[in-house]
Scaffold this motif. Structure first.
Motif, PDB file in Angstrom:
ATOM      1  N   ILE A 203      20.798  41.901  39.995  1.00  0.00           N
ATOM      2  CA  ILE A 203      21.637  40.852  40.207  1.00  0.00           C
ATOM      3  C   ILE A 203      21.033  39.369  40.784  1.00  0.00           C
ATOM      4  N   SER A 204      20.736  38.648  39.842  1.00  0.00           N
ATOM      5  CA  SER A 204      19.811  37.603  40.318  1.00  0.00           C
ATOM      6  C   SER A 204      20.539  36.664  41.051  1.00  0.00           C
ATOM      7  N   GLN A 205      22.149  36.357  40.575  1.00  0.00           N
ATOM      8  CA  GLN A 205      22.796  35.021  41.223  1.00  0.00           C
ATOM      9  C   GLN A 205      24.216  35.221  41.078  1.00  0.00           C
ATOM     10  N   LEU A 206      24.826  34.685  41.674  1.00  0.00           N
ATOM     11  CA  LEU A 206      26.170  34.588  41.661  1.00  0.00           C
ATOM     12  C   LEU A 206      26.638  33.127  41.748  1.00  0.00           C
ATOM     13  N   VAL A 207      27.453  32.743  40.898  1.00  0.00           N
ATOM     14  CA  VAL A 207      28.016  31.246  40.703  1.00  0.00           C
ATOM     15  C   VAL A 207      29.393  31.287  40.598  1.00  0.00           C
ATOM     16  N   PRO A 208      30.056  30.481  41.596  1.00  0.00           N
ATOM     17  CA  PRO A 208      31.525  30.316  41.557  1.00  0.00           C
ATOM     18  C   PRO A 208      31.726  29.202  40.646  1.00  0.00           C
ATOM     19  N   GLY A 209      32.984  29.535  39.808  1.00  0.00           N
ATOM     20  CA  GLY A 209      33.501  28.162  38.846  1.00  0.00           C
ATOM     21  C   GLY A 209      35.020  28.116  38.608  1.00  0.00           C
ATOM     22  N   VAL A 218      34.048  34.168  38.990  1.00  0.00           N
ATOM     23  CA  VAL A 218      32.738  34.421  39.489  1.00  0.00           C
ATOM     24  C   VAL A 218      31.776  34.767  38.506  1.00  0.00           C
ATOM     25  N   ARG A 219      30.539  34.073  38.142  1.00  0.00           N
ATOM     26  CA  ARG A 219      29.627  34.515  37.070  1.00  0.00           C
ATOM     27  C   ARG A 219      28.462  35.214  37.795  1.00  0.00           C
ATOM     28  N   ALA A 220      28.246  36.524  37.639  1.00  0.00           N
ATOM     29  CA  ALA A 220      27.117  37.227  37.935  1.00  0.00           C
ATOM     30  C   ALA A 220      25.918  37.368  37.005  1.00  0.00           C
ATOM     31  N   THR A 297      27.834  33.853  50.220  1.00  0.00           N
ATOM     32  CA  THR A 297      28.812  33.031  50.640  1.00  0.00           C
ATOM     33  C   THR A 297      28.812  31.931  49.659  1.00  0.00           C
ATOM     34  N   LEU A 298      30.052  31.751  49.178  1.00  0.00           N
ATOM     35  CA  LEU A 298      30.316  30.850  47.986  1.00  0.00           C
ATOM     36  C   LEU A 298      31.655  30.087  48.222  1.00  0.00           C
ATOM     37  N   THR A 299      31.819  28.985  47.611  1.00  0.00           N
ATOM     38  CA  THR A 299      32.950  28.072  47.423  1.00  0.00           C
ATOM     39  C   THR A 299      33.188  27.625  46.004  1.00  0.00           C
ATOM     40  N   PHE A 300      34.626  27.796  45.566  1.00  0.00           N
ATOM     41  CA  PHE A 300      34.825  27.354  44.300  1.00  0.00           C
ATOM     42  C   PHE A 300      35.079  25.955  44.109  1.00  0.00           C
ATOM     43  N   PRO A 309      27.757  25.226  43.204  1.00  0.00           N
ATOM     44  CA  PRO A 309      26.296  25.718  43.360  1.00  0.00           C
ATOM     45  C   PRO A 309      26.280  27.364  43.792  1.00  0.00           C
ATOM     46  N   PRO A 310      25.250  28.057  43.427  1.00  0.00           N
ATOM     47  CA  PRO A 310      24.987  29.356  43.324  1.00  0.00           C
ATOM     48  C   PRO A 310      25.228  29.838  44.779  1.00  0.00           C
TER      49      PRO A 310
END
Length: 359
Positions: A203-209, A218-220, A297-300, A309-310
């Protein structure tokens, strides 16, 4: 001996398709498309047909995918059989046709191949009945035989065992175009000498949207680093949110298949009522018995149809710090060694020049 699936896995493996005049939402049609486990069509009072794998390879008893799909590695010249059942829950008998067709991974989806001769599986896999009349509220057990030629080339092939019924709207005259509704059991057959090639992913990246409707998602990003195709599943948990809130687990959207060497985005839809964050996210993705997990840690974002941001992945941060520390230590050791060699060289007395000998 093959292992029998559990009741839970058997329930998950039953694939249904609508019968009768209501065709909306049926993922199958006369154009050759069909459902091979990517979703669950709506229920109908007219009933449904289903197809279900009844056994898996003994060596894959702990692999949930192997209880739903035919997933095996076979050497050239090998043979095997698999039991499966077709089910009719409608109020009338159904004539169900059985066949085998090739499939492919296109756009990170497992779909029927556009070319009926895309691979050799229709020749290698045969069903003991070409058609069967299934009484109402009944199921019939069938058997598929797999025979790999001795000179078969190496590689993974994809296909499906199809169960199909033909129907037309009530009142339509004979000779009109019939709709072919079908469901299938996926085939993942890897051919080659030796053992089963490894399966793995990262799993290279987690992106909130947010979706266009404003729902958080969340896009993994997953990269297939193994030598077998993957079917992604898993869950996401949120913790340490505003006011100490926690939420989840949220299941990932099913239906994503990652080809060998491929990359795919796996999405996790969330509850619209969730605050923007920040959140501590934990994602656990799986394909069969392979599991990988990351936290960050992520913020929508606030706006609809946008991505934030990822997330800064905790595990990756630790490894970066460790790698950086090791690199600094290696550089420090080299500097010490070079300094010592320099001091040793400076302390050596100068060589005496030999005086010439006069004869």
């Amino acid at each position: 001996m093959p292992a029998r699936p559990s009741r839970t896995n058997a329930a998950l493996s039953a694939l249904t398709v609508l019968l009768g005049t209501v065709a909306a939402g049926v993922p199958a049609s006369a154009d050759g498309s069909g459902d091979t486990g990517g979703g669950r069509p709506p229920r109908s009072t007219d009933g449904s047909i289903g197809i279900q794998l009844l056994e898996a390879t003994a060596g894959r008893a702990d692999d949930p995918r192997a209880h739903v799909y035919v997933i095996d590695h076979l050497n050239p010249g090998a043979r095997m059989t698999r039991r499966f059942a077709v089910t009719n829950t409608s109020r009338s008998p159904q004539q169900i046709a059985l066949s085998v067709g090739p499939a492919e991974i296109r756009g990170n989806e497992f779909v029927p191949a556009a070319d009926p001769d895309a691979n050799e599986l229709p020749e290698w896999v045969t069903v003991n009945r070409a058609s069967v009349l299934v009484p109402p509220q009944s199921s019939i057990e069938l058997r598929a035989a797999v025979a790999i030629p001795p000179r078969a080339s190496r590689g993974e092939r994809y296909g499906a065992i199809w169960a199909a019924v033909a129907s037309r709207h009530k009142g339509e005259p004979a000779g009109t175009v019939e709709k072919i509704h079908r469901v299938g059991i996926r085939l993942y057959l890897d051919i080659g000498p030796g053992g089963d090639p490894p399966s793995d992913f990262e799993i290279s990246q987690l992106v909130p949207g947010r979706t266009e409707e404003g729902d958080p998602v969340v896009r993994a990003t997953v990269r297939n680093t193994g030598e077998r195709a993957l079917d992604m599943g898993g869950k996401l948990w949120l913790s340490d949110g505003p006011g100490g809130l926690s939420a989840g687990p949220f299941p990932v959207q099913v239906g994503t298949t990652v080809a060998i060497g491929g990359t795919a985005d796996v999405r996790v839809p969330l509850d619209r009522q969730l605050p923007n964050g920040p959140w501590q996210a934990r994602v656990r993705l799986e394909s069969g018995r392979i599991h990988r997990e990351v936290t960050g840690t992520l913020t929508f974002p606030e706006a609809r149809g946008t991505w934030g941001p990822p997330a800064l992945l905790d595990g990756r941060t630790r490894w970066v710090l460790i790698a950086g520390g090791v690199a600094l230590l290696v550089v420090a050791v080299l500097l010490v060694v070079l300094a010592r060699r320099s001091r040793t060289h400076d302390r050596r007395p100068p060589r005496r020049q030999r005086e010439p000998v006069h004869r």
